[in-house]
Write a protein that holds these residues in place. Sequence first.
Motif, PDB file in Angstrom:
ATOM      1  N   LEU A   1       7.947  87.811  61.480  1.00 43.09           N
ATOM      2  CA  LEU A   1       8.071  88.269  60.099  1.00 43.09           C
ATOM      3  C   LEU A   1       7.609  87.175  59.129  1.00 43.09           C
ATOM      4  O   LEU A   1       6.917  87.450  58.143  1.00 43.09           O
ATOM      5  N   LEU A   2       7.933  85.924  59.440  1.00 43.25           N
ATOM      6  CA  LEU A   2       7.504  84.785  58.609  1.00 43.25           C
ATOM      7  C   LEU A   2       5.975  84.760  58.516  1.00 43.25           C
ATOM      8  O   LEU A   2       5.398  84.565  57.452  1.00 43.25           O
ATOM      9  N   ILE A   3       5.333  84.994  59.668  1.00 45.71           N
ATOM     10  CA  ILE A   3       3.862  84.986  59.701  1.00 45.71           C
ATOM     11  C   ILE A   3       3.328  86.177  58.910  1.00 45.71           C
ATOM     12  O   ILE A   3       2.467  86.038  58.039  1.00 45.71           O
ATOM     13  N   LYS A   4       3.915  87.351  59.191  1.00 46.10           N
ATOM     14  CA  LYS A   4       3.436  88.593  58.536  1.00 46.10           C
ATOM     15  C   LYS A   4       3.546  88.491  57.017  1.00 46.10           C
ATOM     16  O   LYS A   4       2.669  88.945  56.282  1.00 46.10           O
ATOM     17  N   LYS A   5       4.595  87.836  56.534  1.00 45.28           N
ATOM     18  CA  LYS A   5       4.821  87.723  55.083  1.00 45.28           C
ATOM     19  C   LYS A   5       4.126  86.495  54.497  1.00 45.28           C
ATOM     20  O   LYS A   5       4.326  86.153  53.329  1.00 45.28           O
ATOM     21  N   GLY A   6       3.369  85.777  55.346  1.00 45.27           N
ATOM     22  CA  GLY A   6       2.650  84.612  54.829  1.00 45.27           C
ATOM     23  C   GLY A   6       3.575  83.494  54.369  1.00 45.27           C
ATOM     24  O   GLY A   6       3.264  82.708  53.474  1.00 45.27           O
ATOM     25  N   LEU A   7       4.756  83.431  55.026  1.00 48.08           N
ATOM     26  CA  LEU A   7       5.753  82.420  54.613  1.00 48.08           C
ATOM     27  C   LEU A   7       5.633  81.141  55.420  1.00 48.08           C
ATOM     28  O   LEU A   7       6.475  80.258  55.329  1.00 48.08           O
TER      29      LEU A   7
ATOM     30  N   VAL B   1      14.303  87.464  54.259  1.00 45.76           N
ATOM     31  CA  VAL B   1      13.677  86.266  54.850  1.00 45.76           C
ATOM     32  C   VAL B   1      12.898  85.484  53.788  1.00 45.76           C
ATOM     33  O   VAL B   1      12.671  84.278  53.924  1.00 45.76           O
ATOM     34  N   GLU B   2      12.549  86.191  52.686  1.00 43.44           N
ATOM     35  CA  GLU B   2      11.710  85.552  51.648  1.00 43.44           C
ATOM     36  C   GLU B   2      12.436  84.456  50.883  1.00 43.44           C
ATOM     37  O   GLU B   2      11.819  83.589  50.294  1.00 43.44           O
ATOM     38  N   LYS B   3      13.790  84.483  50.933  1.00 40.60           N
ATOM     39  CA  LYS B   3      14.510  83.472  50.126  1.00 40.60           C
ATOM     40  C   LYS B   3      14.957  82.286  50.977  1.00 40.60           C
ATOM     41  O   LYS B   3      15.848  81.533  50.611  1.00 40.60           O
ATOM     42  N   HIS B   4      14.274  82.121  52.163  1.00 38.30           N
ATOM     43  CA  HIS B   4      14.744  81.032  53.035  1.00 38.30           C
ATOM     44  C   HIS B   4      14.404  79.678  52.424  1.00 38.30           C
ATOM     45  O   HIS B   4      13.443  79.520  51.681  1.00 38.30           O
ATOM     46  N   ASN B   5      15.240  78.680  52.784  1.00 36.81           N
ATOM     47  CA  ASN B   5      14.959  77.307  52.308  1.00 36.81           C
ATOM     48  C   ASN B   5      14.743  76.387  53.503  1.00 36.81           C
ATOM     49  O   ASN B   5      15.074  75.215  53.491  1.00 36.81           O
ATOM     50  N   GLY B   6      14.222  76.996  54.587  1.00 37.97           N
ATOM     51  CA  GLY B   6      13.896  76.193  55.776  1.00 37.97           C
ATOM     52  C   GLY B   6      14.751  76.535  56.970  1.00 37.97           C
ATOM     53  O   GLY B   6      14.420  76.172  58.096  1.00 37.97           O
ATOM     54  N   ILE B   7      15.892  77.197  56.732  1.00 43.92           N
ATOM     55  CA  ILE B   7      16.724  77.663  57.854  1.00 43.92           C
ATOM     56  C   ILE B   7      16.982  79.163  57.675  1.00 43.92           C
ATOM     57  O   ILE B   7      17.349  79.616  56.583  1.00 43.92           O
ATOM     58  N   ILE B   8      16.762  79.922  58.738  1.00 47.46           N
ATOM     59  CA  ILE B   8      17.081  81.359  58.762  1.00 47.46           C
ATOM     60  C   ILE B   8      18.030  81.573  59.931  1.00 47.46           C
ATOM     61  O   ILE B   8      17.797  81.033  61.027  1.00 47.46           O
ATOM     62  N   ALA B   9      19.107  82.319  59.713  1.00 48.28           N
ATOM     63  CA  ALA B   9      20.107  82.515  60.772  1.00 48.28           C
ATOM     64  C   ALA B   9      19.906  83.843  61.479  1.00 48.28           C
ATOM     65  O   ALA B   9      19.637  84.868  60.834  1.00 48.28           O
ATOM     66  N   ASN B  10      20.027  83.790  62.791  1.00 48.07           N
ATOM     67  CA  ASN B  10      19.989  84.995  63.624  1.00 48.07           C
ATOM     68  C   ASN B  10      21.427  85.486  63.773  1.00 48.07           C
ATOM     69  O   ASN B  10      22.306  84.696  64.139  1.00 48.07           O
ATOM     70  N   PRO B  11      21.719  86.757  63.504  1.00 48.31           N
ATOM     71  CA  PRO B  11      23.120  87.207  63.565  1.00 48.31           C
ATOM     72  C   PRO B  11      23.680  87.236  64.983  1.00 48.31           C
ATOM     73  O   PRO B  11      22.934  87.084  65.968  1.00 48.31           O
ATOM     74  N   ASN B  12      24.971  87.445  65.096  1.00 48.40           N
ATOM     75  CA  ASN B  12      25.655  87.588  66.370  1.00 48.40           C
ATOM     76  C   ASN B  12      25.138  88.846  67.082  1.00 48.40           C
ATOM     77  O   ASN B  12      24.823  89.849  66.414  1.00 48.40           O
ATOM     78  N   CYS B  13      25.036  88.805  68.388  1.00 58.01           N
ATOM     79  CA  CYS B  13      24.437  89.908  69.143  1.00 58.01           C
ATOM     80  C   CYS B  13      25.079  91.255  68.827  1.00 58.01           C
ATOM     81  O   CYS B  13      24.386  92.247  68.577  1.00 58.01           O
ATOM     82  N   SER B  14      26.428  91.292  68.800  1.00 60.40           N
ATOM     83  CA  SER B  14      27.090  92.587  68.585  1.00 60.40           C
ATOM     84  C   SER B  14      26.837  93.107  67.164  1.00 60.40           C
ATOM     85  O   SER B  14      26.773  94.312  66.931  1.00 60.40           O
ATOM     86  N   THR B  15      26.624  92.187  66.215  1.00 62.83           N
ATOM     87  CA  THR B  15      26.295  92.608  64.846  1.00 62.83           C
ATOM     88  C   THR B  15      24.884  93.187  64.790  1.00 62.83           C
ATOM     89  O   THR B  15      24.649  94.240  64.195  1.00 62.83           O
ATOM     90  N   ILE B  16      23.936  92.502  65.425  1.00 62.43           N
ATOM     91  CA  ILE B  16      22.531  92.935  65.370  1.00 62.43           C
ATOM     92  C   ILE B  16      22.391  94.384  65.806  1.00 62.43           C
ATOM     93  O   ILE B  16      21.836  95.222  65.093  1.00 62.43           O
TER      94      ILE B  16
END
Length: 331
Positions: free
Chosen positions: A324-330, A117-132
Amino acid sequence: KKYNIAVAGATGMVGRKFLEVLAERDFPIENLYLFASKRSAGKKMEYKGKSYTVEELTDEVFDRDIDIALFSAGGATSERFSPVARDKGVIVVDNSSAFRMYPEIPLVVPEVNPEDVEKHNGIIANPNCSTIQSVLPLKALAEKFGIKRVVYSTYQAVSGSGVDGIEDLKRGLEGKEPKNYPHPIANNCLPHIDVFLEDGYTKEERKMIDETRKILGTPDMAITATCVRVPVENSHSISINIELEKSFEMTEIFEALTGFDGIIVEDDTSKNVYPMPIHATGKDEVFVGRIRRDFSRENSVNIWCVADNIRKGAATNTVQIAELLIKKGLI
Ligand code: 2RA
């Protein structure tokens, strides 16, 4: 600190679940904005006892002071609006498949690859349900034994198709023809989720293969998938055959799975204890059972995993990424 949160696709099945999960987890919200299509604008929705009016999603709404936008409004809407939001300084967590395979866009399951998540550039993708739900047990085993090959066989609930899937199961049980699936789903199985590709696989199978490799950071992993729709209202079940790099005792496999954050092992065949959709629905954990050696192949095991595809498979994982974004101060 509290945050200004936007929900795009607020009136959909996952959108509604976002609100439920945000409230349950007491996410630190200063202001909440709900967006949907023009058709849904004007609808009222409740959050923590307060009524909110759904507004039409437009470029301009992102001129407001919004910290995070949770999207579950379909691929086309994400492609159209996520970059607009990002360019205006909003961090987007997108549940659609639009950006998942862009190399520069993190595809994140917080228990599995939080560092991405640390290398995001403003968009983070949530995976497909069956993958998660699959990558939690896979990560638990990969860490200790390395993974050589994965074979997925899925038994996916109709809620994966949203209200259309639930409607067709209901119609089928009433003896009516389906409106959305190509064949009746009641008392039937459809080895056809999403569209067929040139190579004979479906897009759902391709997603599981590509997303698993990206999340585990194993681009060359041998992996195949067969994704099947079954007449279950909610929660996906997946049989996973895994060939590991190293040899193991079965006690080590149980320990690795039991000790992994987000997994609950339900496995006692003497008492008919194993994961089932009717028990997983409404929960956020991934339930793993039927853990047994595959005697037909060296260093291989079979497992069965079940999870609520609307919660951990979509809404909860998305909210956990925001946490996670909040926890990592991102943010
Ligand atoms: C399905 N995983 O189950 C796909 C999209 N939610 O239909």
